[in-house]
Structure formats: C-alpha cells, structure tokens
Design an enzyme around this catalytic site. Structure first.
Site, short mmCIF file in Angstrom:
data_model
loop_
_atom_site.label_atom_id
_atom_site.label_comp_id
_atom_site.label_asym_id
_atom_site.label_seq_id
_atom_site.Cartn_x
_atom_site.Cartn_y
_atom_site.Cartn_z
N THR A 145 -9.19 0.48 3.33
CA THR A 145 -9.20 1.95 3.43
C THR A 145 -10.24 2.60 2.51
O THR A 145 -10.25 3.82 2.39
CB THR A 145 -7.81 2.51 3.09
OG1 THR A 145 -7.44 2.07 1.78
CG2 THR A 145 -6.76 2.07 4.10
N GLY B 22 0.84 -1.20 0.00
CA GLY B 22 0.00 0.00 0.00
C GLY B 22 0.87 1.25 0.00
O GLY B 22 2.09 1.17 0.02
N TYR C 233 -15.86 2.73 8.91
CA TYR C 233 -14.39 2.71 8.83
C TYR C 233 -13.79 3.22 10.15
O TYR C 233 -12.94 2.56 10.76
CB TYR C 233 -13.92 3.55 7.64
CG TYR C 233 -12.43 3.82 7.65
CD1 TYR C 233 -11.51 2.82 7.31
CD2 TYR C 233 -11.93 5.07 8.01
CE1 TYR C 233 -10.14 3.07 7.34
CE2 TYR C 233 -10.57 5.33 8.04
CZ TYR C 233 -9.68 4.33 7.70
OH TYR C 233 -8.33 4.58 7.74
N ALA D 86 -5.11 -2.61 5.95
CA ALA D 86 -6.47 -2.17 6.33
C ALA D 86 -7.31 -2.09 5.07
O ALA D 86 -6.78 -2.02 3.96
CB ALA D 86 -6.43 -0.80 7.01
N ASP E 101 -2.35 -12.52 4.81
CA ASP E 101 -3.74 -12.07 4.95
C ASP E 101 -4.04 -11.97 6.44
O ASP E 101 -4.11 -12.98 7.14
CB ASP E 101 -4.66 -13.09 4.26
CG ASP E 101 -6.13 -12.71 4.40
OD1 ASP E 101 -6.44 -11.77 5.16
OD2 ASP E 101 -6.96 -13.37 3.77
N1 NDP Z 1 -5.02 6.54 3.35
C1 NDP Z 1 -5.29 7.44 4.31
O1 NDP Z 1 -5.68 8.60 4.03
C2 NDP Z 1 -5.13 7.07 5.74
C3 NDP Z 1 -4.76 5.80 6.14
N2 NDP Z 1 -4.68 5.48 7.48
C4 NDP Z 1 -4.28 4.14 7.88
O2 NDP Z 1 -2.92 3.96 7.49
C5 NDP Z 1 -2.71 2.60 7.08
C6 NDP Z 1 -2.06 2.58 5.71
O3 NDP Z 1 -2.91 3.25 4.79
P1 NDP Z 1 -2.57 3.33 3.23
O4 NDP Z 1 -1.19 2.85 2.98
O5 NDP Z 1 -2.98 4.66 2.76
O6 NDP Z 1 -3.62 2.27 2.68
P2 NDP Z 1 -3.61 1.44 1.32
O7 NDP Z 1 -5.03 1.13 1.03
O8 NDP Z 1 -2.75 2.10 0.31
O9 NDP Z 1 -2.83 0.12 1.79
C7 NDP Z 1 -3.45 -0.82 2.65
C8 NDP Z 1 -2.97 -2.18 2.24
O10 NDP Z 1 -3.62 -3.16 3.06
C9 NDP Z 1 -3.79 -4.30 2.25
N3 NDP Z 1 -4.84 -5.19 2.77
C10 NDP Z 1 -6.19 -5.07 2.63
N4 NDP Z 1 -6.79 -6.13 3.19
C11 NDP Z 1 -5.81 -6.92 3.69
C12 NDP Z 1 -5.78 -8.17 4.37
N5 NDP Z 1 -6.91 -8.83 4.66
N6 NDP Z 1 -4.59 -8.68 4.75
C13 NDP Z 1 -3.45 -8.04 4.45
N7 NDP Z 1 -3.40 -6.88 3.78
C14 NDP Z 1 -4.57 -6.32 3.42
C15 NDP Z 1 -4.17 -3.75 0.89
O11 NDP Z 1 -3.85 -4.70 -0.09
P3 NDP Z 1 -4.77 -4.77 -1.42
O12 NDP Z 1 -4.65 -3.43 -2.07
O13 NDP Z 1 -4.13 -5.88 -2.16
O14 NDP Z 1 -6.16 -5.04 -0.93
C16 NDP Z 1 -3.31 -2.51 0.79
O15 NDP Z 1 -2.11 -2.74 0.06
C17 NDP Z 1 -4.07 1.92 7.21
O16 NDP Z 1 -4.13 1.26 8.44
C18 NDP Z 1 -5.07 3.06 7.18
O17 NDP Z 1 -6.26 2.73 7.87
C19 NDP Z 1 -4.91 6.39 8.46
C20 NDP Z 1 -5.28 7.67 8.12
C21 NDP Z 1 -5.38 8.12 6.74
C1 TDO Z 2 -13.77 13.49 -5.86
C2 TDO Z 2 -14.13 14.65 -4.95
C3 TDO Z 2 -13.86 14.59 -3.59
N1 TDO Z 2 -14.18 15.63 -2.78
C4 TDO Z 2 -13.86 15.60 -1.33
C5 TDO Z 2 -15.08 15.37 -0.45
C6 TDO Z 2 -15.03 13.92 -0.10
O1 TDO Z 2 -15.59 13.63 1.17
C7 TDO Z 2 -13.55 13.60 -0.16
C8 TDO Z 2 -13.31 12.20 -0.60
O2 TDO Z 2 -11.92 11.99 -0.85
P1 TDO Z 2 -11.28 10.63 -0.41
O3 TDO Z 2 -12.01 9.51 -1.05
O4 TDO Z 2 -9.80 10.73 -0.54
O5 TDO Z 2 -11.66 10.70 1.11
P2 TDO Z 2 -11.66 9.58 2.21
O6 TDO Z 2 -11.51 8.24 1.60
O7 TDO Z 2 -12.80 9.82 3.10
O8 TDO Z 2 -10.29 9.93 2.95
C9 TDO Z 2 -10.02 9.32 4.17
O9 TDO Z 2 -9.42 8.05 3.94
C10 TDO Z 2 -9.26 7.30 5.12
C11 TDO Z 2 -8.56 6.00 4.74
C12 TDO Z 2 -8.67 8.04 6.25
O10 TDO Z 2 -8.20 7.44 7.20
C13 TDO Z 2 -8.91 9.52 6.34
O11 TDO Z 2 -7.88 10.19 7.05
C14 TDO Z 2 -9.09 10.18 5.00
O12 TDO Z 2 -7.87 10.33 4.30
O13 TDO Z 2 -12.98 14.52 -1.09
C15 TDO Z 2 -14.82 16.75 -3.30
O14 TDO Z 2 -15.13 17.70 -2.55
N2 TDO Z 2 -15.09 16.80 -4.65
C16 TDO Z 2 -14.79 15.80 -5.49
O15 TDO Z 2 -15.08 15.87 -6.72
#
Ligand code: NDP
Ligand code: TDO
Length: 281
Positions: free
Chosen positions: A62, A11, A125, A60, A36
């Site tokens: 996400t 990820g 979530y 996770a 997994d």
């Molecule tokens: N993205 C964000 O904005 C934010 C993320 N976080 C947290 O930070 C962490 C990392 O996020 P991020 O790197 O952005 O997320 P990504 O979605 O990029 O990466 C998460 C990874 O978890 C893998 N995964 C999903 N299901 C399973 C499973 N059952 N077993 C093992 N692996 C699995 C996915 O693999 P696959 O793609 O193959 O399903 C993916 O590669 C997460 O815990 C997330 O909740 C916190 C705040 C903000």
């Molecule tokens: C595509 C689009 C998004 N948006 C804004 C509002 C919308 O709620 C938001 C959606 O963007 P995202 O899908 O990136 O948002 P979201 O997936 O809710 O992002 C969250 O992801 C998880 C994993 C976290 O942990 C959080 O911290 C946060 O990063 O962007 C607009 O206002 N206009 C648009 O055309």
C-alpha cells in the site's frame, strides 16, 4: 460457525476486521510471515489447512509512491498475489472478498464514481489493484470486490497519524486543497464488510464513509477535532512533490451497497468517533 481467513491480517483493515467480527465467526488473521501471497504453494497450503468458507484478502503493498518506484514488486504483491488467492479460493470453493481502491479511477470526471464507472488508473499502485480486480472476476465466481479509499485509524501509519505527527514537529502544515476523496474509518468499513458478506450478493461494491474532503479539509478537521491550533496552508497539488499522482477527484459513491441496506456514516462523524479516545487521553 463460519470460518474466515484474513490475509494481510496485521494491517490496519485486517485488525479492524478482527475486532469487529460478528459472533459465531471464527477468524484466522495471518500476516505476511504466515501467508506470503506471492508464493502460490504457501497460499494453497494455508487454504488446505484452514479450510475457510470465506477469505478476506487485505494483503497488498500500500506504499503508493513505493509502487511507482518499484513497479515489479507492486505487480507481484498486488496483482500476482491476488491471482494466487483467487485461484486457491476457486479450487477450495471458498468465497472471496478482495479489497480495491479509488486509485483505479483517473479523477477526471466531476461527479463521484459509482461501481459501473470506467476505471483508468494514473499510478502503478492503481493499475496493479485494477489488474487484481480483473483476475478475481476471471478466476473466482463467488467474489465481492470492495473498493474503498483513504483508510485511517487512530493508530498505525495513515494520513491522520501523519497529520498529528507533523503538527508536533512543524509550526505550520501545507496541505493539498485541489484533490478530493472519501476518508474512511477502518472500523466503519470493517462493519460494512461483515454486513456485506452476510448476503450472497456477489459483485463490485464501493464502501466508503459518505461525503468528500480534500487533503486540506481532512487535515483541518483532524486538528480541530483534537483542539490543536496548528495553522494549515492550502496548496495546489502541483506544489506537493511525490512519485505517484493521486486522482484529482477520488470520491466514491455506491449504487450497489444501499440496495442491500448498507450505508456508511458521514466522514466527519466517523473522524470524531475515531479520535474520541485521543481527546479523552
Ligand atoms: N490504506 C488505504 O488508504 C486503502 C487501502 N485499500 C486496500 O485495502 C487493503 C487493506 O489496506 P490497509 O489495511 O490499509 O493496508 P496495510 O498496509 O495496513 O496492510 C496491508 C498488509 O498486507 C501485508 N502484506 C504486504 N505484502 C504481503 C505479502 N506478500 N503477503 C502477505 N501479506 C502482505 C502487509 O504486511 P507487512 O506490513 O508485514 O508488509 C500489511 O500488514 C489493501 O488491499 C489496500 O490496497 C484500498 C483503499 C484505501
Ligand atoms: C504529508 C502531506 C501529505 N499531503 C497530502 C497530499 C498527498 O498526495 C497525500 C499523501 O498522503 P498518503 O500518503 O496518505 O496518501 P496515499 O498513500 O496516496 O493514500 C492512498 O493510499 C492508498 C493505499 C489508497 O488506496 C488510496 O485510497 C489512498 O488512501 O497527502 C499534503 O498535502 N501535505 C503533507 O504535508
């Protein structure tokens, strides 16, 4: 030599941790196919084989709207998967970093949220990630819970790359201007995590780039940084339909990280550094 196992290793944060790993650190980054986290037997077997001193649990589900529509999958991956990891770490005497989110908060207060603020998630979530925090605290004594927010990189699937795609496809963008958070560049977060785990200061940490931005301000900054003149219309969240409800105020601040000397740069500075390779391309 420290041996670190990363779950969700393919990820966006997992990849950033791999490319920023300090010297004398052996990193084993496994994706869902190799580890997994929903399967407790796999998790235990992987820890027995790898023998990590530290596990950084990034895996996770996400997809925030997907979690809202399919809660059982969200609970299984995010909460139960973390339970398996925390129990296996405790049994193997490995320390654990568990990633969590600003979506554990309801956003009703006006000030940024620090580590001791009371969580109250609005989404499935957020609730599944809060449950994950609770099992980590209960099962694994040597843990760091790292709450972060709005992660992005120049590539992959995130808000920044979505804005750039929409700017190519649409004459104007409509962006929510009344919800705020802490956009965070994964490289800055990864470096801060490596700083954190160098110290046995277990506990809960908020690690985000400094400052705050609405989705609208963030989108405008992305387009301005790349010199793209696509107009952006500010809209209220009530005009943006989605399954899950993000917090109105999702801004994080930290009491605990600065006490250890860990301070992340401002989000605008981080965005400029992240997009620099695209500007020169
Ligand atoms: N993205 C964000 O904005 C934010 C993320 N976080 C947290 O930070 C962490 C990392 O996020 P991020 O790197 O952005 O997320 P990504 O979605 O990029 O990466 C998460 C990874 O978890 C893998 N995964 C999903 N299901 C399973 C499973 N059952 N077993 C093992 N692996 C699995 C996915 O693999 P696959 O793609 O193959 O399903 C993916 O590669 C997460 O815990 C997330 O909740 C916190 C705040 C903000
Ligand atoms: C595509 C689009 C998004 N948006 C804004 C509002 C919308 O709620 C938001 C959606 O963007 P995202 O899908 O990136 O948002 P979201 O997936 O809710 O992002 C969250 O992801 C998880 C994993 C976290 O942990 C959080 O911290 C946060 O990063 O962007 C607009 O206002 N206009 C648009 O055309």
């Amino acid at each position: 030599m420290v041996r670190v196992l990363i779950t969700g290793g393919h990820g966006q944060l997992g990849r950033a941790l791999v490319r920023t790993a300090p010297a004398h650190t052996e990193v084993i980054a496994l994706g869902a196919a190799e580890c997994d986290v929903t399967d407790p037997f796999t998790v235990r077997a992987v820890l027995a084989r790898v023998e990590p001193t530290l596990v950084i649990h990034c895996a996770a589900w996400t997809d925030v709207d997907g979690c809202e529509r399919h809660p059982e999958r969200a609970w299984r991956v995010n909460a139960l998967g973390t339970q398996h990891i925390a129990a296996a770490c405790a049994a193997a005497e490995a320390a654990l970093v568990a990633l969590s989110t600003n979506y554990v908060f309801d956003g009703e207060q006006d000030e940024p949220y620090h580590e001791f603020a009371r969580p109250h998630p609005l989404s499935v979530y957020g609730a599944s990630k809060l449950a994950a925090e609770e099992v980590v605290r209960a099962l694994c004594p040597r843990h760091y819970i790292v709450r972060t927010a709005m992660l992005y990189d120049a590539h992959g699937r995130n808000f920044v790359t979505t804005v750039l795609r929409l700017a190519r496809e649409q004459p104007r963008l409509r962006m929510v201007a009344d919800q705020y958070g802490s956009p965070t560049f994964v490289d800055d977060l990864a470096k801060a995590i490596w700083q954190l785990v160098a110290q046995p200061a277990y506990g809960t940490y908020h690690l985000v780039n400094a400052g705050r931005a609405s989705w609208y301000e963030w989108a405008v900054a992305v387009l301005e940084t790349l010199g793209l003149g696509v107009p952006v219309e500010p809209i209220p969240a009530s005009q943006f339909r989605r399954a899950a409800r993000p917090p109105r105020n999702g801004v994080l601040t930290s009491l605990a990280a600065p006490a250890l000397g860990i301070v992340l740069p401002d989000w605008r500075d981080a965005l400029t550094r992240c997009l620099a390779p695209l500007r020169s391309a």
